[in-house]
Design a protein around this motif. Sequence first.
Motif, PDB file in Angstrom:
ATOM      1  N   ILE A 277       8.421  -8.303   9.514  1.00  0.00           N
ATOM      2  CA  ILE A 277       9.570  -7.867  10.298  1.00  0.00           C
ATOM      3  C   ILE A 277       9.159  -7.606  11.744  1.00  0.00           C
ATOM      4  CG2 ILE A 277       9.342  -5.393   9.877  1.00  0.00           C
ATOM      5  CD1 ILE A 277      12.594  -7.469   9.821  1.00  0.00           C
ATOM      6  N   VAL A 278       7.909  -7.241  11.981  1.00  0.00           N
ATOM      7  CA  VAL A 278       7.429  -7.053  13.350  1.00  0.00           C
ATOM      8  C   VAL A 278       7.464  -8.384  14.090  1.00  0.00           C
ATOM      9  CG1 VAL A 278       5.456  -6.390  14.772  1.00  0.00           C
ATOM     10  CG2 VAL A 278       6.001  -5.085  12.719  1.00  0.00           C
ATOM     11  N   GLY A 279       7.077  -9.456  13.391  1.00  0.00           N
ATOM     12  CA  GLY A 279       7.142 -10.780  13.996  1.00  0.00           C
ATOM     13  C   GLY A 279       8.568 -11.149  14.384  1.00  0.00           C
ATOM     14  N   THR A 280       9.542 -10.769  13.552  1.00  0.00           N
ATOM     15  CA  THR A 280      10.939 -11.051  13.872  1.00  0.00           C
ATOM     16  C   THR A 280      11.368 -10.345  15.146  1.00  0.00           C
ATOM     17  OG1 THR A 280      11.532 -11.408  11.556  1.00  0.00           O
ATOM     18  CG2 THR A 280      13.310 -10.809  13.051  1.00  0.00           C
ATOM     19  N   LEU A 281      10.961  -9.091  15.309  1.00  0.00           N
ATOM     20  CA  LEU A 281      11.286  -8.364  16.533  1.00  0.00           C
ATOM     21  C   LEU A 281      10.691  -9.071  17.746  1.00  0.00           C
ATOM     22  CD1 LEU A 281      12.451  -5.944  18.027  1.00  0.00           C
ATOM     23  CD2 LEU A 281      10.365  -4.677  17.477  1.00  0.00           C
ATOM     24  N   LEU A 282       9.443  -9.513  17.616  1.00  0.00           N
ATOM     25  CA  LEU A 282       8.815 -10.251  18.715  1.00  0.00           C
ATOM     26  C   LEU A 282       9.546 -11.557  18.977  1.00  0.00           C
ATOM     27  CD1 LEU A 282       5.039  -9.691  17.829  1.00  0.00           C
ATOM     28  CD2 LEU A 282       6.343  -8.594  19.656  1.00  0.00           C
ATOM     29  N   GLY A 283       9.985 -12.233  17.891  1.00  0.00           N
ATOM     30  CA  GLY A 283      10.728 -13.476  18.054  1.00  0.00           C
ATOM     31  C   GLY A 283      12.038 -13.258  18.790  1.00  0.00           C
ATOM     32  N   ALA A 284      12.755 -12.172  18.461  1.00  0.00           N
ATOM     33  CA  ALA A 284      14.003 -11.856  19.155  1.00  0.00           C
ATOM     34  C   ALA A 284      13.738 -11.568  20.630  1.00  0.00           C
ATOM     35  CB  ALA A 284      14.683 -10.661  18.488  1.00  0.00           C
ATOM     36  N   LEU A 285      12.640 -10.883  20.912  1.00  0.00           N
ATOM     37  CA  LEU A 285      12.292 -10.598  22.303  1.00  0.00           C
ATOM     38  C   LEU A 285      11.915 -11.869  23.056  1.00  0.00           C
ATOM     39  CD1 LEU A 285      10.234  -7.303  21.872  1.00  0.00           C
ATOM     40  CD2 LEU A 285      12.499  -7.553  22.910  1.00  0.00           C
ATOM     41  N   ILE A 286      11.255 -12.803  22.369  1.00  0.00           N
ATOM     42  CA  ILE A 286      10.915 -14.077  23.003  1.00  0.00           C
ATOM     43  C   ILE A 286      12.186 -14.805  23.445  1.00  0.00           C
ATOM     44  CG2 ILE A 286       9.972 -16.395  22.593  1.00  0.00           C
ATOM     45  CD1 ILE A 286       7.897 -15.050  20.744  1.00  0.00           C
ATOM     46  N   VAL A 287      13.167 -14.858  22.545  1.00  0.00           N
ATOM     47  CA  VAL A 287      14.444 -15.506  22.886  1.00  0.00           C
ATOM     48  C   VAL A 287      15.097 -14.794  24.060  1.00  0.00           C
ATOM     49  CG1 VAL A 287      16.756 -16.061  22.062  1.00  0.00           C
ATOM     50  CG2 VAL A 287      14.787 -16.353  20.547  1.00  0.00           C
ATOM     51  N   GLY A 288      15.122 -13.451  24.022  1.00  0.00           N
ATOM     52  CA  GLY A 288      15.734 -12.688  25.109  1.00  0.00           C
ATOM     53  C   GLY A 288      15.013 -12.878  26.428  1.00  0.00           C
ATOM     54  N   VAL A 289      13.676 -12.890  26.393  1.00  0.00           N
ATOM     55  CA  VAL A 289      12.887 -13.069  27.617  1.00  0.00           C
ATOM     56  C   VAL A 289      13.126 -14.453  28.206  1.00  0.00           C
ATOM     57  CG1 VAL A 289      10.518 -13.414  28.431  1.00  0.00           C
ATOM     58  CG2 VAL A 289      11.108 -11.368  27.121  1.00  0.00           C
ATOM     59  N   PHE A 290      13.139 -15.483  27.368  1.00  0.00           N
ATOM     60  CA  PHE A 290      13.354 -16.837  27.864  1.00  0.00           C
ATOM     61  C   PHE A 290      14.726 -16.963  28.522  1.00  0.00           C
ATOM     62  CE2 PHE A 290       9.626 -18.637  25.821  1.00  0.00           C
ATOM     63  CZ  PHE A 290       9.368 -19.727  26.628  1.00  0.00           C
ATOM     64  N   ARG A 291      15.746 -16.471  27.875  1.00  0.00           N
ATOM     65  CA  ARG A 291      17.093 -16.619  28.437  1.00  0.00           C
ATOM     66  C   ARG A 291      17.250 -15.809  29.718  1.00  0.00           C
ATOM     67  NH1 ARG A 291      21.109 -17.060  23.143  1.00  0.00           N
ATOM     68  NH2 ARG A 291      20.285 -19.083  22.488  1.00  0.00           N
ATOM     69  N   ASN A 292      16.724 -14.601  29.721  1.00  0.00           N
ATOM     70  CA  ASN A 292      16.803 -13.783  30.918  1.00  0.00           C
ATOM     71  C   ASN A 292      15.988 -14.389  32.061  1.00  0.00           C
ATOM     72  OD1 ASN A 292      15.288 -11.408  32.538  1.00  0.00           O
ATOM     73  ND2 ASN A 292      17.377 -10.761  32.055  1.00  0.00           N
ATOM     74  N   GLY A 293      14.756 -14.801  31.748  1.00  0.00           N
ATOM     75  CA  GLY A 293      13.884 -15.353  32.782  1.00  0.00           C
ATOM     76  C   GLY A 293      14.420 -16.656  33.360  1.00  0.00           C
ATOM     77  N   LEU A 294      14.932 -17.521  32.493  1.00  0.00           N
ATOM     78  CA  LEU A 294      15.477 -18.785  32.984  1.00  0.00           C
ATOM     79  C   LEU A 294      16.718 -18.563  33.845  1.00  0.00           C
ATOM     80  CD1 LEU A 294      15.047 -20.954  29.748  1.00  0.00           C
ATOM     81  CD2 LEU A 294      13.741 -21.135  31.875  1.00  0.00           C
ATOM     82  N   THR A 295      17.506 -17.544  33.507  1.00  0.00           N
ATOM     83  CA  THR A 295      18.661 -17.203  34.344  1.00  0.00           C
ATOM     84  C   THR A 295      18.209 -16.714  35.716  1.00  0.00           C
ATOM     85  OG1 THR A 295      19.986 -16.602  32.398  1.00  0.00           O
ATOM     86  CG2 THR A 295      20.709 -15.744  34.524  1.00  0.00           C
ATOM     87  N   LEU A 296      17.160 -15.883  35.746  1.00  0.00           N
ATOM     88  CA  LEU A 296      16.670 -15.348  37.019  1.00  0.00           C
ATOM     89  C   LEU A 296      16.170 -16.443  37.946  1.00  0.00           C
ATOM     90  CD1 LEU A 296      14.731 -12.117  35.957  1.00  0.00           C
ATOM     91  CD2 LEU A 296      16.931 -12.264  37.099  1.00  0.00           C
TER      92      LEU A 296
END
Length: 325
Positions: A277-296
């Motif tokens: 489940i820790v990996g899932t949290l990291l996976g969700a953060l990866i998706v969030g970071v990519f979308r946020n960073g690409l928007t920036l």
Amino acid sequence: MSTPSAPGARRFGEHLPSLAEIGPLLALLLACAFFISQSSRFLSFQNLSLILQQTMVVAVIAIGQTLIVLTGGIDLSCGMLMAFGSIVMTKFAVVLGVPPVIAIFCGIAASALFGLLNGLLITRIKLPAFIVTLGTLNIAFALTQLYSNAESVTNLPNAIMFFGNTFSIGPAEVTYGTVLTLLMYLATWFVLRDTVPGRHLYALGNNAEAARLMGLKSQRILITVYSLAGVFYGIAALLAVSRTGVGDPQAGQTENLDSITAVVLGGTSLFGGRGSIVGTLLGALIVGVFRNGLTLIGVSSVYQVLITGILVILAVAADKLSHRR
């Protein structure tokens, strides 16, 4: 001829985390390092808080998705069950005048009942999880549109939007929804790691026939897992409503793929029985970071979806190769 220190070295190596465990963390750190180099705004406290807010809904849905994937199943209906739960709780509170706390529990119960339906169809009628959840996805979507008349529900009571409120930690503003999300991950981590039901879940995902021969009640476990996943989708509905301030009947149309993406990027095997489940949290953060960073950095949303799809295929391919070995 082995040296005396060889057994100790082997024991030390056995305690080191595997690539599947550290891979998501490395990917998250590399993504953060890349976007820090591309945008000075990425590392600001305000932006990091925004990433957590944008991630929390998918992250909570991904908890339920992880439990299902660990059993060797998959849930395509999760986003629509979340949307249906959000419309139920907001309509009950605004239109029917139900006390907010009761309305919230009604919305969570609505999502949980759909999860129970998924579990019963999969275990009692022996239908594939893919087909069952694809069907309930469409049913939940239709019910959401019909019950809401395809209109957003506004003027929500403050109690329903509580988890969208923020508090300060130094210069950062953190929502109560983010804290709730982290607490749910902590509780799920403990259950999967240190309890008998958690071990039974992994055993079922590893080998369903062996689990049956061990005396595990496979059908009961699956029904519980799908019902519990529905509860998580209902909680995600509450977080979505608290963040946006409306009950949106158009919500949840991409969250199923986003949650699967988080689970796969987090190292959980689609074959079942392996993952954390820790990996899932990291996976969700990866998706969030990519979308946020690409928007920036000004990348079109179309390319964001493209890159997410590529990441999923690479993660599944790596899992497939690992499973063969």
